[in-house]
Design an enzyme around this catalytic site. Structure first.
Site, PDB file in Angstrom:
ATOM      1  N   THR A   1       1.023  -0.731  -0.146  1.00 28.71           N
ATOM      2  CA  THR A   1       0.008  -0.183  -0.141  1.00 28.71           C
ATOM      3  C   THR A   1       1.292   1.533  -0.236  1.00 28.71           C
ATOM      4  OG1 THR A   1      -1.375   1.300   1.197  1.00 28.71           O
ATOM      5  CG2 THR A   1      -0.387   0.133   2.617  1.00 28.71           C
ATOM      6  N   LYS A   2       2.367   1.160   0.304  1.00 25.22           N
ATOM      7  CA  LYS A   2       2.626   2.230   0.413  1.00 25.22           C
ATOM      8  C   LYS A   2       3.558   2.655  -0.805  1.00 25.22           C
ATOM      9  CE  LYS A   2       3.302   2.397   5.152  1.00 25.22           C
ATOM     10  NZ  LYS A   2       2.514   3.362   5.681  1.00 25.22           N
ATOM     11  N   ASP A   3       3.267   2.264  -1.783  1.00 22.79           N
ATOM     12  CA  ASP A   3       3.411   2.917  -2.926  1.00 22.79           C
ATOM     13  C   ASP A   3       2.670   4.284  -2.989  1.00 22.79           C
ATOM     14  OD1 ASP A   3       4.389   0.405  -3.956  1.00 22.79           O
ATOM     15  OD2 ASP A   3       3.623  -0.112  -5.861  1.00 22.79           O
TER      16      ASP A   3
ATOM     17  N   THR B   1       7.679   1.075   2.671  1.00 24.57           N
ATOM     18  CA  THR B   1       8.073   2.837   2.561  1.00 24.57           C
ATOM     19  C   THR B   1       9.096   3.097   1.406  1.00 24.57           C
ATOM     20  OG1 THR B   1       6.019   4.000   3.987  1.00 24.57           O
ATOM     21  CG2 THR B   1       7.589   5.215   2.726  1.00 24.57           C
TER      22      THR B   1
ATOM     23  N   ALA C   1       4.113   6.802  -1.808  1.00 23.55           N
ATOM     24  CA  ALA C   1       4.891   7.537  -2.209  1.00 23.55           C
ATOM     25  C   ALA C   1       5.236   8.430  -3.391  1.00 23.55           C
ATOM     26  CB  ALA C   1       6.431   5.899  -2.682  1.00 23.55           C
TER      27      ALA C   1
END
Length: 346
Positions: free
Chosen positions: A47-49, A79, A52
């Site tokens: 999910t950190k895409d 992340t 970012a």
């Protein structure tokens, strides 16, 4: 990008629009319907895409990030991978301060993605000069032309999910979602998604998952930071030993804590029963849902969405390693070592 041909200009165009998958076996005895938002389908497998790309592009639009700059961030691994991936496409250098609690798999992947990695001790206070928070701040001060993402205290972390994850879940459930279950670390995922969903329907229940050894649950209930709550734990990317401003505690209805051991076994159970090979925090989310169910949180009319943050491949040396599980004592009380054997033919 040619959407009709599914041909994309670069990997960043694949971020978001992850699938919602109905869980069948692991919740077969439960009243209600249960779904997983599987963020491992992002190109960076987490999910950190979303944050970012969103934070970096906002910094570009506002003239904060310019060609030749260096991006610096603190991360438990996911992340950092996402920032490294975006940095490659956009041409920035990337420096990451990583907790030593992060799996070796994650750290190796960060180095493979061209990031310079500083591994910092996990079990020190947030204001200790050796903590990954302080190391990142120091590097930002020392390196000219650097931009510190600072996901724990960056409101854009929330905005990224308000603008993507929330609308996707609302659309995928046709507005029928009754509960959101999500882990809380920086708090951006649960907070941004919650804000959007609550705007559509204030009655949606937002249920947060915290770790034993973290301060978030008690802070949510009392608004007091209690250092006595803090002790070492193993789950990566869940809970905190500080209070992130990227967590909107008012948007969360209730927290529950899960143990390292239960979260690890439940992640393995998801693989065995649903064919979903997901990460440690996904196991924590599913374990939290089980505990909420036992407390009577759901009924036959519930339509529950869990966010599964990342992919199991990042935990091969941890929860998916029988040796590691044995070393932690996680096979001592339940769930014996896998009976599956490997036969070598000579």
């Amino acid at each position: 990008m040619r959407e009709d041909l599914q041909v994309y200009d670069n990997v960043l165009q694949l971020i978001g629009n992850t699938p919602l998958i109905h869980l069948n076996k692991i919740t077969s005895d439960y009243k209600g319907k249960y779904f997983a938002k599987v963020e491992a389908f992002n190109p960076g497998h987490s999910t950190k895409d979303r944050i970012a790309l969103y934070i970096i592009e906002e910094a570009e639009r506002n003239g904060i990030l310019k060609p030749g700059n260096t991006i610096i961030e603190t991360t438990s691994g996911n992340t950092g991978f996402s920032i490294a991936m975006v940095s490659i496409i956009k041409g920035y250098d990337c420096i990451l301060a990583v907790s030593s609690k992060s799996s070796k798999d994650k750290i190796d992947m960060l180095k493979t993605m061209g990031a310079k990695v500083y591994v910092c001790p996990a079990n020190v206070a947030a204001d200790d000069s050796r903590s990954y928070y302080q190391v990142a701040k120091r590097l930002h001060q020392e390196i000219k032309g650097s931009v510190y993402i600072n996901q724990y205290f960056n409101e854009l972390n929330i905005d990224a999910h308000f603008n993507s994850t929330g609308p996707e879940i609302w659309k995928q459930t046709e507005g029928e979602i009754t509960h959101l279950v999500a882990c809380s670390g920086t708090g951006g995922t649960i907070s941004g998604t919650a804000r959007y969903l609550k705007e559509q329907n204030p009655d949606i229940r937002i249920l947060g998952i915290d770790a034993f050894g973290s301060v978030l649950k008690k802070y949510h209930e009392t608004r007091e930071f209690d250092e006595e709550e803090i002790y070492p734990y193993r789950i990566e990317g869940l809970g905190k030993n500080l209070i992130p401003t990227a967590t909107d505690f008012d948007s969360i209805d209730k927290f529950i804590k899960v143990s390292d051991e239960d979260a690890a076994h439940t992640a393995r159970e998801l693989a065995r029963k649903e064919g979903l090979f997901v990460g440690y925090t996904s196991g924590a989310a599913m374990q939290g849902l089980k505990q909420f169910y036992e407390e009577g949180e759901f009924d036959k009319n519930s339509k529950v969405v869990m966010i599964f943050p990342d992919h199991g491949s990042r935990y091969m040396s941890k929860i998916y390693s029988d040796d590691w599980m044995s070393e932690q004592g996680f096979f001592d009380t339940k769930n014996e070592v896998s009976s599956q054997t490997i036969e070598i033919i000579k």
